[in-house]
Motif scaffolding. Structure first.
Motif, mmCIF file in Angstrom:
data_model
loop_
_atom_site.group_PDB
_atom_site.id
_atom_site.type_symbol
_atom_site.label_atom_id
_atom_site.label_comp_id
_atom_site.label_asym_id
_atom_site.label_seq_id
_atom_site.Cartn_x
_atom_site.Cartn_y
_atom_site.Cartn_z
ATOM 1 N N ALA A 1 -6.621 -0.020 -6.248
ATOM 2 C CA ALA A 1 -6.058 -1.458 -6.280
ATOM 3 C C ALA A 1 -5.288 -1.896 -7.536
ATOM 4 O O ALA A 1 -4.221 -2.929 -7.146
ATOM 5 C CB ALA A 1 -7.486 -2.400 -6.544
ATOM 6 N N ALA A 2 -5.241 -1.159 -8.646
ATOM 7 C CA ALA A 2 -4.205 -1.432 -9.485
ATOM 8 C C ALA A 2 -2.820 -1.046 -9.087
ATOM 9 O O ALA A 2 -2.027 -1.535 -9.262
ATOM 10 C CB ALA A 2 -4.758 -0.679 -10.763
ATOM 11 N N LEU A 3 -2.828 0.258 -8.239
ATOM 12 C CA LEU A 3 -1.467 0.603 -7.607
ATOM 13 C C LEU A 3 -0.982 -0.371 -6.736
ATOM 14 O O LEU A 3 0.263 -0.470 -6.620
ATOM 15 C CB LEU A 3 -1.798 1.900 -7.106
ATOM 16 N N VAL A 4 -2.068 -0.886 -5.833
ATOM 17 C CA VAL A 4 -1.486 -1.981 -4.845
ATOM 18 C C VAL A 4 -1.042 -3.134 -5.575
ATOM 19 O O VAL A 4 0.068 -3.768 -5.182
ATOM 20 C CB VAL A 4 -2.715 -2.280 -3.959
ATOM 21 N N GLN A 5 -1.615 -3.617 -6.695
ATOM 22 C CA GLN A 5 -1.075 -4.978 -7.743
ATOM 23 C C GLN A 5 0.101 -4.451 -7.967
ATOM 24 O O GLN A 5 1.258 -5.449 -8.244
ATOM 25 C CB GLN A 5 -2.008 -5.307 -8.678
ATOM 26 N N ASP B 1 3.835 -6.542 -7.631
ATOM 27 C CA ASP B 1 4.262 -7.059 -8.718
ATOM 28 C C ASP B 1 5.890 -6.593 -9.042
ATOM 29 O O ASP B 1 6.684 -7.149 -9.486
ATOM 30 C CB ASP B 1 3.664 -6.876 -10.021
ATOM 31 N N HIS B 2 6.009 -5.303 -8.373
ATOM 32 C CA HIS B 2 7.256 -4.494 -8.360
ATOM 33 C C HIS B 2 7.890 -4.039 -7.054
ATOM 34 O O HIS B 2 7.692 -2.836 -6.761
ATOM 35 C CB HIS B 2 7.078 -3.444 -9.349
ATOM 36 N N PRO B 3 8.155 -5.136 -6.235
ATOM 37 C CA PRO B 3 8.394 -4.522 -4.783
ATOM 38 C C PRO B 3 9.612 -3.580 -4.949
ATOM 39 O O PRO B 3 10.483 -3.830 -5.531
ATOM 40 C CB PRO B 3 8.835 -5.778 -3.967
ATOM 41 N N PHE C 1 0.835 -1.091 -0.087
ATOM 42 C CA PHE C 1 -0.150 -0.136 0.158
ATOM 43 C C PHE C 1 0.750 1.281 0.011
ATOM 44 O O PHE C 1 0.373 2.453 0.167
ATOM 45 C CB PHE C 1 -1.042 -0.098 1.257
ATOM 46 N N ARG C 2 2.012 1.113 -0.158
ATOM 47 C CA ARG C 2 3.070 2.173 -0.370
ATOM 48 C C ARG C 2 2.695 3.156 -1.337
ATOM 49 O O ARG C 2 2.546 2.817 -2.404
ATOM 50 C CB ARG C 2 4.610 1.771 -0.406
ATOM 51 N N GLY C 3 2.378 4.378 -0.876
ATOM 52 C CA GLY C 3 2.051 5.515 -1.839
ATOM 53 C C GLY C 3 0.723 5.500 -2.537
ATOM 54 O O GLY C 3 0.320 6.128 -3.301
ATOM 55 N N VAL C 4 -0.161 4.804 -1.959
ATOM 56 C CA VAL C 4 -1.493 4.548 -2.508
ATOM 57 C C VAL C 4 -2.401 5.262 -1.422
ATOM 58 O O VAL C 4 -2.670 4.712 -0.454
ATOM 59 C CB VAL C 4 -1.907 2.857 -2.653
ATOM 60 N N ARG C 5 -3.175 6.011 -2.190
ATOM 61 C CA ARG C 5 -4.057 6.863 -1.428
ATOM 62 C C ARG C 5 -5.457 5.937 -1.162
ATOM 63 O O ARG C 5 -5.956 5.410 -1.875
ATOM 64 C CB ARG C 5 -4.542 8.183 -1.915
ATOM 65 N N GLU C 6 -6.081 6.143 0.040
ATOM 66 C CA GLU C 6 -7.206 5.235 0.069
ATOM 67 C C GLU C 6 -8.324 5.864 -0.489
ATOM 68 O O GLU C 6 -8.340 7.042 -0.684
ATOM 69 C CB GLU C 6 -7.703 5.470 1.627
ATOM 70 N N PRO C 7 -9.264 4.881 -1.278
ATOM 71 C CA PRO C 7 -10.321 5.368 -2.057
ATOM 72 C C PRO C 7 -11.498 5.473 -1.084
ATOM 73 O O PRO C 7 -12.556 4.609 -0.796
ATOM 74 C CB PRO C 7 -10.640 4.317 -2.926
ATOM 75 N N ASP C 8 -11.615 6.894 -0.466
ATOM 76 C CA ASP C 8 -12.575 7.104 0.598
ATOM 77 C C ASP C 8 -14.016 6.593 0.182
ATOM 78 O O ASP C 8 -14.260 6.866 -0.859
ATOM 79 C CB ASP C 8 -12.528 8.539 1.235
ATOM 80 N N GLY C 9 -14.973 6.312 1.275
ATOM 81 C CA GLY C 9 -16.169 6.074 0.905
ATOM 82 C C GLY C 9 -17.051 7.074 0.601
ATOM 83 O O GLY C 9 -16.557 8.172 0.847
ATOM 84 N N ILE C 10 -18.340 6.904 0.419
ATOM 85 C CA ILE C 10 -19.283 7.964 0.053
ATOM 86 C C ILE C 10 -20.361 7.532 0.729
ATOM 87 O O ILE C 10 -20.830 6.576 1.341
ATOM 88 C CB ILE C 10 -19.648 7.972 -1.495
ATOM 89 N N ALA C 11 -21.308 8.631 1.084
ATOM 90 C CA ALA C 11 -22.561 8.613 1.409
ATOM 91 C C ALA C 11 -23.596 8.557 0.012
ATOM 92 O O ALA C 11 -23.479 9.035 -0.982
ATOM 93 C CB ALA C 11 -23.087 9.838 2.274
#
Length: 254
Positions: free
Chosen positions: A135-139, A143-145, A101-111
């Motif tokens: 999710a793509a950034l996490v993947q 894949d590229h640690p 999750f390095r450098g990945v911003r949380e996709p905050d939820g919505i009402a």
């Protein structure tokens, strides 16, 4: 801790929302008997805003998890103090370490409104695109640690040679290789001083021994540091030294 009774039919809303979302989703409803029961699932909520605040501040009696065929998950709860709204948040991919999750911003939820069709449009146009991007950034991180940090280079070995007022030269060695080079070039081990010494009776001989010892040490990537004598009397031992090399050194082995 506020305990707000939530009369909404979250179970039915979750099923209806899953039916309205694009793709194949199914809803799993959970009822919580105690405050602590909400956290095993809530710990995966990928939000640092509305939804995480609600989880932390309110005793949630119920929640629903919507799961897509590819494993994507959405967390759904009633919005506290807003009877006609729900909160929907993405859930982070499970089983991954913090580096993913390095450098990945949380996709905050919505009402979203208490209308499954309208709620699905808001989730599809707002939350899901941000979720897919995160999710793509996490993947990508998986894949590229990031390369492991390089260990600092070890300090190069040095032999410290100290001149004394009577012309005596004392050398402190840090390895058997250095001790051997000193011994083979005229230095004599003095157990009482824990140093190799070279007398200054013949300065030409002494200079030649120093040059030849320095050249031999350099071939083994061992440097030489020349120092003036310490202010106190006698030689000062700063560290335990290796035993002196034998008169006829043994062959090197690896």
């Amino acid at each position: 801790m506020p305990d707000l009774k939530d009369p909404r039919d979250l179970e039915s809303f979750g099923i209806a929302l899953a039916d309205e979302l694009p793709g194949h989703w199914h809803s799993t409803y959970h009822r919580h008997a105690e405050y602590a029961d909400q956290f095993p699932l809530a710990d995966d909520v990928w939000d640092m805003n509305l939804v995480s605040a609600a989880i932390a501040d309110i005793v949630l009696e119920q929640d629903a998890v919507l799961t897509r065929d590819d494993g994507a998950r959405l967390y759904v709860i009633g919005r506290p103090r807003h009877d006609e709204e729900y909160l929907v948040a993405a859930m982070a991919p499970s089983g991954l370490g913090p580096e993913a999750f390095r450098g990945v911003r949380e996709p905050d939820g919505i009402a979203v409104p208490d209308d499954p069709a309208r709620a699905a449009k808001d989730v599809t146009s707002d939350l899901l695109p941000r979720y897919e991007k995160a999710a793509a950034l996490v993947q990508h991180n998986v894949d590229h640690p990031a390369p492991a940090p390089l260990s600092p280079a070890p300090e190069p070995e040095r032999v410290v040679m100290t001149w004394y007022g009577d012309g005596l030269l004392a050398a402190k060695s840090t390895s058997q290789e250095a001790a051997r080079a000193l011994h083979e070039n005229g230095f004599t081990w003095d157990p009482s001083e824990q140093a190799f010494v070279l007398s200054g009776d013949d300065t030409a001989h002494q200079a030649r021994c120093v040059r030849e010892a320095g050249a031999q040490l350099a071939r083994h990537d061992i440097g030489v540091i020349m120092r003036h004598p310490p202010s106190g009397p006698g030689l000062q031992t700063t560290a335990a030294q290796p035993a002196p090399a034998p008169t006829r050194p043994a062959a090197r082995t690896r």
